[in-house]
Design a protein around this motif. Structure first.
Motif: not given
Length: 180
Positions: A39, A97, A99, A102-103
């Motif tokens: 990121k 996925d 996202e 990162w979560r």
């Protein structure tokens, strides 16, 4: 410690003039044997557009990130301390996925590097080239007159012709009312 090799490693340089879009490139190389998620974040997200701002880098591959600075009338002052952060984490084997990666990443797994923005003033030759570019862009196919005043009138649709057409329409309308 950061797993990716960053080029440039510490500074992103934006060279003026600051009146148009300026782009600095950052290369992210993955020397490891595993996939790496990345990121790129900015301390001033309204001022910069970063593409791609996230993704996955395969082992041995390189991704080039473009950080584009929005135009500014005066240029950034020396007090401005904009920064970018490249955050990385090793990708799980079944990445579907990004996202969710990162979560679910634990703080101890995250790696980051910070790059500061360096704003270089334009050289005199850059200023001259920029001025020529702007002049050519305003009238690319028309030569500019040498004097500041032009003897030819500007060409546009004359107002009396427009009024004549509108008058004819109204005249026809009222004439039609009286005939019928």
């Amino acid at each position: 410690e950061q797993v990716l090799v960053l080029d440039p490693p510490t500074d992103l340089k934006f060279k003026g003039p600051f009146t148009g879009l300026l782009t600095a490139h950052l290369k992210l190389r993955n020397p490891s044997a595993r996939k790496v998620c990345f990121k790129v974040k900015s301390t001033s997200p309204r001022r910069y557009c970063v593409r791609p701002n996230n993704g996955v880098i395969d082992p041995g591959c390189t991704v080039t990130v473009a950080a584009t600075m929005q135009p500014s009338c005066c240029g950034p002052s020396k007090e401005v301390k904009h920064k970018f952060m490249v955050q990385t984490v090793f990708a799980p084997p079944d990445i579907s996925d990004l996202e969710a990666v990162w979560r679910e990443a634990h703080p101890g797994e995250l790696m980051d590097s910070k790059l500061r923005c360096v704003f270089e003033p334009p050289t005199e030759s850059d200023k001259l080239e920029d001025g020529l570019r702007l002049r050519k862009a305003t009238h690319p196919d028309k030569p500019r007159p040498s004097s500041s005043t032009s003897l030819k009138p500007a060409r546009s649709t004359p107002l009396p012709v427009v009024l004549l057409v509108i008058g004819a329409v109204f005249f026809g309308f009222f004439l039609g009312k009286f005939v019928l």
